[in-house]
Design a protein around this motif. Structure first.
Motif, short mmCIF file in Angstrom:
data_model
loop_
_atom_site.label_atom_id
_atom_site.label_comp_id
_atom_site.label_asym_id
_atom_site.label_seq_id
_atom_site.Cartn_x
_atom_site.Cartn_y
_atom_site.Cartn_z
N HIS A 29 0.84 -1.21 0.00
CA HIS A 29 0.00 0.00 0.00
C HIS A 29 0.87 1.25 0.00
N VAL A 30 0.25 2.38 -0.36
CA VAL A 30 0.95 3.67 -0.32
C VAL A 30 0.07 4.68 0.42
N HIS A 31 0.75 5.63 1.08
CA HIS A 31 0.10 6.73 1.79
C HIS A 31 0.53 8.04 1.16
N LEU A 32 -0.42 8.96 1.02
CA LEU A 32 -0.11 10.28 0.50
C LEU A 32 -0.77 11.31 1.41
N LEU A 33 -0.09 12.40 1.63
CA LEU A 33 -0.68 13.56 2.29
C LEU A 33 -0.63 14.68 1.26
N VAL A 34 -1.79 15.13 0.84
CA VAL A 34 -1.86 16.16 -0.20
C VAL A 34 -2.48 17.44 0.35
N HIS A 35 -1.95 18.55 -0.12
CA HIS A 35 -2.46 19.88 0.19
C HIS A 35 -3.10 20.37 -1.11
N TYR A 36 -4.41 20.58 -1.09
CA TYR A 36 -5.13 20.84 -2.33
C TYR A 36 -6.03 22.07 -2.22
N PRO A 37 -6.30 22.72 -3.34
CA PRO A 37 -7.21 23.86 -3.34
C PRO A 37 -8.66 23.39 -3.42
N PRO A 38 -9.61 24.24 -3.05
CA PRO A 38 -11.02 23.83 -3.05
C PRO A 38 -11.57 23.50 -4.43
N LYS A 39 -10.94 23.99 -5.48
CA LYS A 39 -11.44 23.71 -6.83
C LYS A 39 -11.14 22.29 -7.29
N VAL A 40 -10.29 21.58 -6.58
CA VAL A 40 -9.91 20.22 -6.97
C VAL A 40 -10.89 19.21 -6.38
N SER A 41 -11.43 18.37 -7.24
CA SER A 41 -12.27 17.26 -6.80
C SER A 41 -11.34 16.12 -6.41
N LEU A 42 -11.44 15.68 -5.17
CA LEU A 42 -10.55 14.60 -4.72
C LEU A 42 -10.75 13.33 -5.52
N SER A 43 -11.97 13.02 -5.93
CA SER A 43 -12.20 11.79 -6.70
C SER A 43 -11.50 11.87 -8.06
N ARG A 44 -11.47 13.05 -8.69
CA ARG A 44 -10.75 13.20 -9.96
C ARG A 44 -9.25 13.11 -9.73
N LEU A 45 -8.77 13.72 -8.66
CA LEU A 45 -7.34 13.65 -8.34
C LEU A 45 -6.93 12.20 -8.11
N VAL A 46 -7.71 11.47 -7.32
CA VAL A 46 -7.40 10.07 -7.04
C VAL A 46 -7.40 9.25 -8.33
N GLY A 47 -8.40 9.46 -9.17
CA GLY A 47 -8.46 8.74 -10.44
C GLY A 47 -7.23 8.98 -11.29
N SER A 48 -6.79 10.21 -11.36
CA SER A 48 -5.60 10.53 -12.15
C SER A 48 -4.34 9.96 -11.51
N LEU A 49 -4.22 10.10 -10.20
CA LEU A 49 -3.04 9.55 -9.51
C LEU A 49 -2.92 8.05 -9.78
N LYS A 50 -4.02 7.34 -9.61
CA LYS A 50 -3.99 5.89 -9.76
C LYS A 50 -3.76 5.47 -11.21
N SER A 51 -4.42 6.11 -12.16
CA SER A 51 -4.31 5.68 -13.55
C SER A 51 -2.94 6.01 -14.14
N VAL A 52 -2.45 7.22 -13.91
CA VAL A 52 -1.15 7.60 -14.46
C VAL A 52 -0.04 6.76 -13.82
N CYS A 53 -0.11 6.58 -12.51
CA CYS A 53 0.92 5.80 -11.82
C CYS A 53 0.92 4.35 -12.30
N ALA A 54 -0.25 3.76 -12.41
CA ALA A 54 -0.34 2.36 -12.87
C ALA A 54 0.24 2.21 -14.28
N ARG A 55 -0.12 3.12 -15.16
CA ARG A 55 0.38 3.05 -16.54
C ARG A 55 1.91 3.16 -16.58
N ARG A 56 2.46 4.13 -15.85
CA ARG A 56 3.91 4.32 -15.86
C ARG A 56 4.65 3.14 -15.23
N LEU A 57 4.14 2.64 -14.11
CA LEU A 57 4.82 1.52 -13.46
C LEU A 57 4.77 0.26 -14.32
N ARG A 58 3.66 0.03 -15.00
CA ARG A 58 3.57 -1.13 -15.89
C ARG A 58 4.52 -0.99 -17.08
#
Length: 145
Positions: A68-97
């Motif tokens: 597992h991984v842990h992240l502590l993020v500092h984000y502005p109110p305009k950022v949707s956490l679900s969109r951020l999580v989706g991008s973090l997971k998809s981009v990371c998975a693609r690059r690691l593969r």
């Protein structure tokens, strides 16, 4: 600006908002297999820092174990956490593969890298030093139970 007021680096300002939003995120790979090595965790952190920068967020702290991984993020109110999580997971998975195909394939054989579940916890008014300490602790209880 009043001489009594000292700027706090954790408080950000926008055109119409003053904010200090932090979230603790936890992601696990599919089936909670343990594909992460130190090298892969370092690369995962680099990729996630880049994604956070694209979202105008800051990856304050990153830590991980083999499963597992842990992240502590500092984000502005305009950022949707679900969109951020989706991008973090998809981009990371693609690059690691792409970069570690043989190693990842031994742990995760399907097209999915991350479990669809994730944890997001608001840090509220907890001091960031406490959150960082919590994230940096070794997760002995998960291996002993």
């Amino acid at each position: 600006m009043s001489p009594r007021w000292e700027p706090n680096p954790h408080i950000r300002t926008g055109r119409t908002v003053i904010h200090t939003l932090h979230a603790h995120l936890v992601f696990t790979p599919k089936y909670r297999r343990g594909p992460f090595t130190d090298e892969i965790l370092r690369r995962c952190e680099d990729v996630m820092r880049a994604v956070c920068a694209d979202f105008e967020t800051e990856l304050v702290e990153f830590n991980g174990e083999t499963d597992h991984v842990h992240l502590l993020v500092h984000y502005p109110p305009k950022v949707s956490l679900s969109r951020l999580v989706g991008s973090l997971k998809s981009v990371c998975a693609r690059r690691l593969r792409q970069e570690f195909p043989e190693h990842i394939r031994t742990y995760l054989w399907s097209d999915h890298f991350w479990s669809p579940l994730y944890l997001v916890a608001s840090c509220g008014s907890a001091p960031l030093s406490i959150i960082k300490e919590y994230m940096n602790q070794r997760w002995c209880s998960a291996t002993t139970t």
